[in-house]
Design a protein around this motif. Structure first.
Motif, PDB file in Angstrom:
ATOM      1  N   ALA A  73      16.359 -83.466 -59.855  1.00 22.48           N
ATOM      2  CA  ALA A  73      15.429 -84.589 -59.794  1.00 22.48           C
ATOM      3  C   ALA A  73      15.689 -85.543 -60.955  1.00 22.48           C
ATOM      4  CB  ALA A  73      14.001 -84.075 -59.838  1.00 22.48           C
ATOM      5  N   GLU A  74      15.596 -86.830 -60.662  1.00 20.79           N
ATOM      6  CA  GLU A  74      15.785 -87.845 -61.689  1.00 20.79           C
ATOM      7  C   GLU A  74      14.494 -88.010 -62.479  1.00 20.79           C
ATOM      8  OE1 GLU A  74      18.371 -89.747 -62.498  1.00 20.79           O
ATOM      9  OE2 GLU A  74      19.800 -89.085 -60.990  1.00 20.79           O
ATOM     10  N   ASN A  75      14.619 -88.110 -63.783  1.00 20.94           N
ATOM     11  CA  ASN A  75      13.466 -88.359 -64.636  1.00 20.94           C
ATOM     12  C   ASN A  75      13.592 -89.731 -65.277  1.00 20.94           C
ATOM     13  OD1 ASN A  75      12.184 -85.868 -64.195  1.00 20.94           O
ATOM     14  ND2 ASN A  75      13.460 -84.871 -65.738  1.00 20.94           N
ATOM     15  N   CYS A  76      12.457 -90.353 -65.519  1.00 20.82           N
ATOM     16  CA  CYS A  76      12.433 -91.672 -66.137  1.00 20.82           C
ATOM     17  C   CYS A  76      12.962 -91.582 -67.560  1.00 20.82           C
ATOM     18  CB  CYS A  76      11.011 -92.228 -66.121  1.00 20.82           C
ATOM     19  SG  CYS A  76      10.837 -93.807 -66.980  1.00 20.82           S
ATOM     20  N   GLU A  77      13.880 -92.474 -67.913  1.00 15.42           N
ATOM     21  CA  GLU A  77      14.467 -92.444 -69.251  1.00 15.42           C
ATOM     22  C   GLU A  77      13.521 -92.983 -70.320  1.00 15.42           C
ATOM     23  OE1 GLU A  77      16.042 -96.178 -67.120  1.00 15.42           O
ATOM     24  OE2 GLU A  77      15.664 -94.070 -66.640  1.00 15.42           O
ATOM     25  N   GLN A 122      22.645 -98.921 -70.515  1.00 12.94           N
ATOM     26  CA  GLN A 122      23.048 -98.467 -71.849  1.00 12.94           C
ATOM     27  C   GLN A 122      23.014 -99.652 -72.806  1.00 12.94           C
ATOM     28  OE1 GLN A 122      26.855 -96.494 -71.946  1.00 12.94           O
ATOM     29  NE2 GLN A 122      26.997 -96.598 -74.170  1.00 12.94           N
ATOM     30  N   LEU A 123      22.110 -99.601 -73.768  1.00  9.00           N
ATOM     31  CA  LEU A 123      21.914-100.708 -74.702  1.00  9.00           C
ATOM     32  C   LEU A 123      23.059-100.780 -75.701  1.00  9.00           C
ATOM     33  CD1 LEU A 123      19.540-102.724 -74.783  1.00  9.00           C
ATOM     34  CD2 LEU A 123      18.620-101.419 -76.700  1.00  9.00           C
ATOM     35  N   ILE A 137      25.021-102.202 -70.704  1.00 13.98           N
ATOM     36  CA  ILE A 137      25.982-101.814 -69.672  1.00 13.98           C
ATOM     37  C   ILE A 137      25.187-101.391 -68.448  1.00 13.98           C
ATOM     38  CG2 ILE A 137      27.823-100.223 -69.019  1.00 13.98           C
ATOM     39  CD1 ILE A 137      28.593-100.025 -71.938  1.00 13.98           C
ATOM     40  N   LYS A 138      25.399-102.076 -67.352  1.00 14.69           N
ATOM     41  CA  LYS A 138      24.698-101.785 -66.111  1.00 14.69           C
ATOM     42  C   LYS A 138      25.670-101.207 -65.092  1.00 14.69           C
ATOM     43  CE  LYS A 138      21.117-105.368 -66.475  1.00 14.69           C
ATOM     44  NZ  LYS A 138      19.940-104.567 -66.062  1.00 14.69           N
ATOM     45  N   GLN A 139      25.121-100.555 -64.093  1.00 16.18           N
ATOM     46  CA  GLN A 139      25.938-100.043 -63.001  1.00 16.18           C
ATOM     47  C   GLN A 139      25.572-100.783 -61.732  1.00 16.18           C
ATOM     48  OE1 GLN A 139      25.491 -95.910 -61.967  1.00 16.18           O
ATOM     49  NE2 GLN A 139      27.451 -95.822 -60.924  1.00 16.18           N
ATOM     50  N   PHE A 145      29.268-102.955 -65.487  1.00 12.88           N
ATOM     51  CA  PHE A 145      29.487-104.290 -66.028  1.00 12.88           C
ATOM     52  C   PHE A 145      28.512-104.511 -67.175  1.00 12.88           C
ATOM     53  CE2 PHE A 145      26.207-104.713 -62.868  1.00 12.88           C
ATOM     54  CZ  PHE A 145      25.336-105.676 -63.352  1.00 12.88           C
ATOM     55  N   THR A 146      28.815-105.485 -68.018  1.00 17.98           N
ATOM     56  CA  THR A 146      27.988-105.785 -69.185  1.00 17.98           C
ATOM     57  C   THR A 146      27.234-107.083 -68.950  1.00 17.98           C
ATOM     58  OG1 THR A 146      29.595-104.687 -70.620  1.00 17.98           O
ATOM     59  CG2 THR A 146      28.011-106.144 -71.675  1.00 17.98           C
ATOM     60  N   ALA A 147      25.916-107.037 -69.157  1.00 11.30           N
ATOM     61  CA  ALA A 147      25.082-108.213 -68.908  1.00 11.30           C
ATOM     62  C   ALA A 147      23.961-108.273 -69.934  1.00 11.30           C
ATOM     63  CB  ALA A 147      24.508-108.165 -67.492  1.00 11.30           C
ATOM     64  N   CYS A 148      23.227-109.368 -69.908  1.00  7.68           N
ATOM     65  CA  CYS A 148      22.124-109.574 -70.848  1.00  7.68           C
ATOM     66  C   CYS A 148      20.927-108.715 -70.453  1.00  7.68           C
ATOM     67  CB  CYS A 148      21.733-111.051 -70.875  1.00  7.68           C
ATOM     68  SG  CYS A 148      20.411-111.420 -72.050  1.00  7.68           S
ATOM     69  N   SER A 149      20.263-108.144 -71.455  1.00  2.31           N
ATOM     70  CA  SER A 149      19.090-107.303 -71.201  1.00  2.31           C
ATOM     71  C   SER A 149      17.869-108.125 -70.805  1.00  2.31           C
ATOM     72  CB  SER A 149      18.765-106.468 -72.447  1.00  2.31           C
ATOM     73  OG  SER A 149      18.526-107.311 -73.563  1.00  2.31           O
ATOM     74  N   SER A 150      17.941-109.453 -70.963  1.00  2.55           N
ATOM     75  CA  SER A 150      16.802-110.315 -70.632  1.00  2.55           C
ATOM     76  C   SER A 150      16.844-110.823 -69.195  1.00  2.55           C
ATOM     77  CB  SER A 150      16.747-111.513 -71.591  1.00  2.55           C
ATOM     78  OG  SER A 150      16.489-111.081 -72.900  1.00  2.55           O
ATOM     79  N   TYR A 151      17.730-110.249 -68.367  1.00  2.09           N
ATOM     80  CA  TYR A 151      17.769-110.636 -66.961  1.00  2.09           C
ATOM     81  C   TYR A 151      16.417-110.355 -66.313  1.00  2.09           C
ATOM     82  CZ  TYR A 151      19.138-110.762 -62.053  1.00  2.09           C
ATOM     83  OH  TYR A 151      19.216-111.061 -60.716  1.00  2.09           O
ATOM     84  N   PRO A 152      15.861-111.234 -65.453  1.00  3.43           N
ATOM     85  CA  PRO A 152      16.483-112.424 -64.860  1.00  3.43           C
ATOM     86  C   PRO A 152      16.283-113.718 -65.644  1.00  3.43           C
ATOM     87  CG  PRO A 152      14.416-111.992 -63.783  1.00  3.43           C
ATOM     88  CD  PRO A 152      14.582-110.907 -64.820  1.00  3.43           C
ATOM     89  N   THR A 153      15.607-113.650 -66.816  1.00  7.40           N
ATOM     90  CA  THR A 153      15.438-114.871 -67.612  1.00  7.40           C
ATOM     91  C   THR A 153      16.794-115.419 -68.040  1.00  7.40           C
ATOM     92  OG1 THR A 153      13.344-113.989 -68.430  1.00  7.40           O
ATOM     93  CG2 THR A 153      14.288-115.849 -69.617  1.00  7.40           C
TER      94      THR A 153
END
Length: 244
Positions: A73-77, A122-123, A137-139, A145-153
């Motif tokens: 089971a997946e747990n919230c990180e 992954q921050l 780092i997002k999947q 891929f690497t993207a901004c943590s403030s998405y969707p702003t």
């Protein structure tokens, strides 16, 4: 046949409840007014709504009992509570069972092995060049891929650099992908610069015509070939593929 069917249909219309209007009873209670929640059918499927509507307009996603694709089971990180499969406007996703106190969500992506939960973001210590937020780092559907943590702003996505400068405006040539996941290479200053290549550029000047870069391609017949893409230059060399 039709006379009997018509009679049964008329009786059903009178006796059967209208689920869209009346809804179905559930064991859930409204977290705002404590009234019973009922199951209703909307445009994107079933959902929970407060029976005190219109005095209370609270709604919730209807949790499904469908298990996760993973064996464990997946747990919230963020809070450690179990993640549950929910269905939203754009399909299934994982959400924390601690909602609304914890609003962590995670995509369910399609891979070659089937459906699986996306890895937690992954921050990174690196900052976004547009808004100074941290990069993560997002999947996604086609890998990490690497993207901004403030998405969707902020919709900044870091592209892989080839180390080659654009011959048009001096920008960085980066790796991009089409909507069909076909790789190509273009200037990082797009759309101001529309320079593109279908073959990977190399940070090596052509020894014959002195063009700033060479390109490479790999085929089964010739292996790896490095050549100049200048139409007036015939420089080409073959190289052996490195053993995997």
């Amino acid at each position: 046949f039709y006379k009997k069917f018509k009679k049964d249909l008329e009786q059903a219309e009178k006796a059967m409840p209208n689920i869209k209007v009346e809804g179905l009873p559930s064991d859930e209670t409204c977290d705002k007014c404590k009234a019973p929640m009922i199951i209703k059918v909307g445009r994107f499927g079933m959902f929970l709504a407060c029976s005190a509507y219109p005095d209370c307009e609270n709604t919730r996603e209807l949790e499904t009992t469908e298990p996760s694709q993973d064996e464990e089971a997946e747990n919230c990180e963020n809070c450690g509570k179990p993640m549950v499969v929910k269905r939203g406007r754009f399909g299934q996703f994982l959400a924390c069972s601690g909602y609304p106190d914890c609003k962590t969500t995670r995509k369910i992506i399609a891979t070659k092995e089937g459906l699986s939960a996306a890895k937690p973001d992954q921050l990174l210590e690196e900052k976004c060049p547009k808004c100074e937020s941290q990069l993560v780092i997002k999947q996604g559907r086609f890998g990490e891929f690497t993207a901004c943590s403030s998405y969707p702003t902020c919709k900044y996505v870091k592209l892989k650099s080839t180390g080659v400068s654009c011959p048009k405006d001096g920008g960085d040539i980066v790796e991009r992908k089409t909507r069909r996941n076909i790789p190509f290479f273009g200037c990082s200053n797009y759309p101001e610069c529309d320079f593109t290549l279908w073959k990977r550029p190399l940070a090596e000047a052509c020894p014959k015509c002195k063009r700033e870069y060479l390109v490479e391609k790999t085929t089964k017949r010739h292996g790896r070939q490095v050549f100049c893409d200048n139409d007036e230059c015939d420089y080409i060399r073959s190289e052996e593929l490195a053993a995997v």
